[in-house]
Design an enzyme around this catalytic site. Structure first.
Site, short mmCIF file in Angstrom:
data_model
loop_
_atom_site.label_atom_id
_atom_site.label_comp_id
_atom_site.label_asym_id
_atom_site.label_seq_id
_atom_site.Cartn_x
_atom_site.Cartn_y
_atom_site.Cartn_z
CE LYS A 90 -2.02 2.86 2.53
NZ LYS A 90 -1.88 3.96 1.56
CD GLU A 136 12.49 0.21 9.83
OE1 GLU A 136 13.04 1.18 10.36
OE2 GLU A 136 12.98 -0.94 9.84
CB CYS A 170 12.63 8.40 8.91
SG CYS A 170 13.56 7.31 7.83
CD GLU A 174 9.63 12.42 11.85
OE1 GLU A 174 8.45 12.10 12.01
OE2 GLU A 174 10.47 11.69 11.28
P1 NAD Z 1 1.89 8.19 7.63
O1 NAD Z 1 2.05 7.44 8.91
O2 NAD Z 1 0.88 9.25 7.56
O3 NAD Z 1 1.57 7.17 6.43
C1 NAD Z 1 2.39 6.06 6.13
C2 NAD Z 1 1.58 5.06 5.34
O4 NAD Z 1 0.56 4.52 6.20
C3 NAD Z 1 0.84 5.63 4.13
O5 NAD Z 1 0.81 4.67 3.09
C4 NAD Z 1 -0.56 5.85 4.70
O6 NAD Z 1 -1.56 5.87 3.70
C5 NAD Z 1 -0.70 4.64 5.59
N1 NAD Z 1 -1.70 4.76 6.65
C6 NAD Z 1 -2.26 5.89 7.15
N2 NAD Z 1 -3.18 5.58 8.09
C7 NAD Z 1 -3.20 4.22 8.19
C8 NAD Z 1 -3.93 3.30 9.00
N3 NAD Z 1 -4.81 3.71 9.88
N4 NAD Z 1 -3.68 1.98 8.84
C9 NAD Z 1 -2.75 1.56 7.96
N5 NAD Z 1 -2.04 2.39 7.16
C10 NAD Z 1 -2.26 3.70 7.28
O7 NAD Z 1 3.36 8.71 7.30
P2 NAD Z 1 3.82 9.62 6.07
O8 NAD Z 1 3.36 11.03 6.36
O9 NAD Z 1 3.47 8.99 4.77
O10 NAD Z 1 5.42 9.53 6.20
C11 NAD Z 1 6.15 10.31 7.05
C12 NAD Z 1 6.53 9.57 8.31
O11 NAD Z 1 7.16 8.35 7.97
C13 NAD Z 1 7.54 10.32 9.17
O12 NAD Z 1 7.19 10.22 10.52
C14 NAD Z 1 8.84 9.58 8.90
O13 NAD Z 1 9.80 9.68 9.92
C15 NAD Z 1 8.36 8.19 8.73
N6 NAD Z 1 9.34 7.41 7.99
C16 NAD Z 1 10.08 6.46 8.66
C17 NAD Z 1 11.06 5.74 7.97
C18 NAD Z 1 11.89 4.72 8.68
O14 NAD Z 1 12.49 3.89 8.00
N7 NAD Z 1 11.97 4.71 10.00
C19 NAD Z 1 11.28 5.98 6.62
C20 NAD Z 1 10.52 6.95 5.97
C21 NAD Z 1 9.55 7.65 6.67
#
Ligand code: NAD
Length: 485
Positions: free
Chosen positions: A179, A254, A287, A388
């Protein structure tokens, strides 16, 4: 591209590009220009169930799961080659969809291809053991696939993170549903097509763009799903973990970060002060961003000056221009959030040395460009030093001793990444051991290596991606005892 010319893009379910059950589509935009790149089918709950069922059928049919290691490796290697053959197209697609500089996208696409190659090379030697047991007979362990895996990907590194998850999952013989984030599904959909071209059986890799709340939840709670790998925010990750608990699904997360970049006075300051991409890479939407720079007071002023000068020289511009170093943020809404953090920093008394403003004029007005902000005289309790921001904003904080540096570095709910800069090997070893983090590097701002585990501690997550050990997350161990009595 005028909106009327934008192509329609279907979901990828069971080896075919299909419309969503509801027929709904969403415009996917280029954040740097606002142009619609494609109208992408928007999955709903019904599509989530179809995708999981397709994955389940392909898993039960067994043509991938039971393929020999050599057969699976051949497909993965063909996919790596196809990614390389289409690398420029993929890089341009990624830059157009995310707003990131083309140079960064090229690196991420190349790493994606290397990931498939890496796991193709790992699986022949990733097996079980014979185990000496205290009973008459032979103990054996097998490594088996898990089943249907749901892989949830954020918008900041859509292609790279998809490949980090998909390559070990497929290598172990699982069937998966990816997804992607709603805003950035294009490169993952293209990867799905290339995988079919490489010979992956239909239904083994399904790609399902859709809103996280509805589709993500439907995927995570589907009873046929055995494993979830989630990359995204800490808040959503915690919700995924809660949802997965009812069925005891395996989960790796992650999540967010607020990593420290620790600079001691004996460091090569020219190198440390120039390492600004450890926070401004991908316009800070990373991240791993080392958005807290901790600097020994003896060299604090000199360091801040260098940092500001290097920031002043940054080239902000068209993501598709080779010379660009900072592209567009993902959306105007996200830029507004970043800007609000900058205003909060000023309000709480931090010194804004440069940047911290919406970039306006000419081409910039169509996108979500932001001038990278450098804050000095930040205290550890300020909001900009704790939360963050996920944008090009750095807080430079002074310290007086090694102990204080470690205390400051660990004064965060997160523990994902980080760097330290010193020429004293003893100190380097002491500090890397003392910092609570999953990943840390010495005398460089770069810490992601495909061959090494990557992931966080504390609220940055559980589990590790990349490296040989990622295969453990996509497999189960079975213990077998054969009596010789
Ligand atoms: P997000 O948590 O809003 O979304 C991540 C994914 O989860 C998207 O595909 C989103 O559609 C999906 N999602 C949203 N609600 C959901 C639910 N209730 N159930 C299941 N899936 C759901 O994050 P974002 O804004 O897309 O990305 C930014 C964040 O990701 C930052 O906090 C960043 O630090 C983190 N990140 C972490 C890593 C790592 O490897 N640690 C890498 C990249 C980004």
């Amino acid at each position: 591209m005028p909106d009327r010319d934008a192509p329609n893009a279907g979901l990828l379910i069971d080896g075919a590009r299909v419309p969503s059950a509801s027929g709904a589509t969403v415009p996917v935009r280029n954040p740097a220009t606002g142009a619609v790149l494609a109208y992408v089918a928007q999955a709903g709950v019904e599509d989530a169930h179809s995708a999981v069922e397709a994955a389940q059928r392909s898993y039960a049919a067994g043509s991938w799961r039971r393929a020999t290691v050599a057969e699976r490796a051949r497909v993965l290697l063909r996919l790596a080659d196809l990614i390389r053959a289409n690398a420029e197209e993929l890089a341009r697609l990624e830059s157009s969809n995310v707003g990131k500089p083309i140079g960064e996208s090229r690196g991420e696409i190349a790493m994606g291809a290397d990931c498939f190659q890496f796991y193709a090379g790992q699986i022949p030697s990733f097996g079980g053991h014979t185990v000496p047991v205290s009973a008459p007979g032979t103990g054996l362990t097998f490594r088996e696939s898990v089943g249907v895996c749901v892989l949830i990907v954020p918008w900041n590194f859509p292609f790279a993170i998809t490949t980090w998850k998909v390559s070990p999952a497929l290598a172990m013989g699982n069937s998966v549903v990816v997804k992607p984030a709603s805003a950035t599904p294009l490169s993952a959909l293209r990867l799905g097509e290339l995988a079919l071209e490489a010979g992956l059986p239909p239904g083994v890799l399904n790609i399902l763009p859709g809103p996280g709340g509805a589709v993500g939840t439907a995927l995570v709670t589907h009873p046929a799903v055995r494993k979830i790998s989630f990359t995204g925010s800490t808040e959503v990750g915690a919700g995924v973990m809660r949802l997965a608990a009812d069925d005891i699904k395996r989960v790796s997360l992650e999540l967010g970060g607020k990593s420290a970049n620790i600079v001691f006075a004996d460091a090569d300051l020219a190198k440390a002060g120039a390492a600004i991409f450890s926070v401004f890479g991908n316009a800070g939407q990373d991240c791993c961003s080392r958005s807290r720079v901790l600097v020994e007071r003896l060299v604090y002023n000199e360091f801040v000056e260098r940092y500001v000068e290097r920031t002043r020289a940054l080239r902000i511009g068209d993501p598709l221009d080779d010379a660009t170093e900072i592209g567009s943020l993902i959306s105007p809404e996200h830029r507004a959030k970043v800007d609000a953090y900058v205003r909060k920093g000023v309000e709480q008394g931090a010194k804004l040395c440069i940047g911290g403003a919406i970039k306006r004029g000419g081409m910039y007005d169509a996108g979500s460009f932001y001038e990278p902000a450098v804050f000095a005289d930040v205290t550890p309790d300020m909001v900009i030093a704790q939360e963050e921001i996920f944008g090009p904003v750095v807080s430079i904080i002074p310290f007086d001793s090694e102990e204080e540096a470690i205390k400051l570095a660990n004064g965060s709910i997160y523990g994902l990444s980080g760097s330290l800069w010193t020429r004293d090997i003893g100190r380097a070893l002491r500090v890397v051991r003392a910092v609570e983090t999953g990943v840390i590097s010495v005398n460089t701002g770069w810490s992601v290596h495909m061959e090494m585990p990557f992931g966080g501690v504390k609220r940055s997550g559980v589990g590790r991606e990349l490296g040989p050990s990622a295969l453990e997350h996509y497999s189960e161990q079975k213990s077998v005892f054969i009596s010789d009595e």
